[in-house]
Write an enzyme that holds these catalytic residues in place. Structure first.
Site, PDB file in Angstrom:
ATOM      1  N   LYS A  60       4.600  -5.844  -6.763  1.00  0.00           N
ATOM      2  CA  LYS A  60       3.367  -6.400  -7.156  1.00  0.00           C
ATOM      3  C   LYS A  60       2.811  -5.761  -8.916  1.00  0.00           C
ATOM      4  CE  LYS A  60      -0.630  -4.960  -5.065  1.00  0.00           C
ATOM      5  NZ  LYS A  60      -1.627  -4.107  -4.113  1.00  0.00           N
TER       6      LYS A  60
HETATM    7  O1  G3P Z   1      -4.674  -4.140  -3.112  1.00  0.00           O
HETATM    8  C1  G3P Z   1      -5.466  -3.991  -3.725  1.00  0.00           C
HETATM    9  C2  G3P Z   1      -6.846  -3.268  -3.008  1.00  0.00           C
HETATM   10  O2  G3P Z   1      -6.932  -2.158  -2.044  1.00  0.00           O
HETATM   11  C3  G3P Z   1      -8.045  -3.184  -4.253  1.00  0.00           C
HETATM   12  O3  G3P Z   1      -8.973  -2.142  -3.141  1.00  0.00           O
HETATM   13  O4  G3P Z   1     -10.568  -1.559  -2.018  1.00  0.00           O
HETATM   14  O5  G3P Z   1      -9.342   0.091  -4.119  1.00  0.00           O
HETATM   15  O6  G3P Z   1     -10.907  -2.154  -4.088  1.00  0.00           O
HETATM   16  P1  G3P Z   1     -10.343  -0.881  -3.169  1.00  0.00           P
END
Ligand code: G3P
Length: 224
Positions: free
Chosen positions: A86
């Site tokens: 990533k």
């Molecule tokens: O993989 C990206 C993701 O973890 C972002 O999620 O919940 O931190 O917005 P969030």
């Protein structure tokens, strides 16, 4: 084939959910690993033990220059797992993808907040794009339109790139995105669990059990 990922570094959660859903692999990021308090050298073997050899892992670089991202990505790609590296979709991240694709390393471009940003990443050769659905919505933009535009652009230009939407806070967001025909998705554990449950199901099952016992006490279906 649809790829369902869990956005977690917790092997117990992966085991619990994988028992009832076809988990293709796991996505992590530096915040997820920090929250878990464990690094890749611990969680990758733990989760591979749960999911098996075929599990795919999306793991993020933490370097902050193009050269360092490329070097870190090369190291990550050499780990003995099915690894997709990533890379954040910044200008230096896009420069890193161009170099990494020349080395045939699988790349997911993460932190995508706009269709134009994702399209640039796809043109640079990203294998996966991760638009951040909930984070887009809380900014007042429309994640469905952005993911839909990205899917359209990928199809129009026949790009070899999969959408892997991330950042979900409810199942409505998940269904709105799945309806667009994306090839993959990553869900946090709580949302993955909510995908399987509905408050009306158990009462319905309880009525079936009661009716059955009243009519055929103690018998199984094939004995009736
Ligand atoms: O993989 C990206 C993701 O973890 C972002 O999620 O919940 O931190 O917005 P969030």
């Amino acid at each position: 084939m649809f790829e369902l990922y869990l956005d977690t570094a917790n092997a117990q959660e992966v085991a619990r959910l994988n028992a009832a859903m076809p988990v293709f692999g796991v996505t992590t990021n530096p915040s997820i690993l920090a929250k878990e308090g464990k690094g890749l050298s611990t969680i990758l073997p733990e989760i591979k033990e749960v999911l098996g050899e075929q599990a795919r892992f999306h793991v993020q670089v933490v370097s902050t220059t193009t050269e360092a991202m490329v070097a870190e990505a090369v190291q990550l790609s050499q780990l003995p797992y099915d690894i997709v590296v990533k890379i954040p979709t910044t200008v230096i991240g896009l420069a890193a993808i161009k170099q990494l694709k020349a080395k045939k390393i699988s790349i997911l471009e993460t932190a995508i907040y706009s269709a134009q940003q994702g399209f640039m990443a796809a043109l640079c050769g990203a294998d996966y794009l991760a638009p951040y659905v909930n984070r887009i919505d809380v900014l007042g933009a429309n994640s469905v339109n952005i993911v839909s535009d990205l899917q359209l652009l990928i199809n129009q230009h026949n790009l070899n790139c999969k959408l892997l939407p991330a950042s979900f806070k409810n199942t409505r967001q998940v269904m709105d995105i799945l309806r667009l025909g994306v090839n993959s998705i990553t869900l946090p554990s709580d949302i993955a669990e909510q995908m399987m449950i509905h408050p009306s199901v158990q009462p319905a099952v309880d009525v079936f059990s009661q009716d059955w016992q009243d009519a055929f006490e103690g018998k199984l279906a094939y004995q009736s």
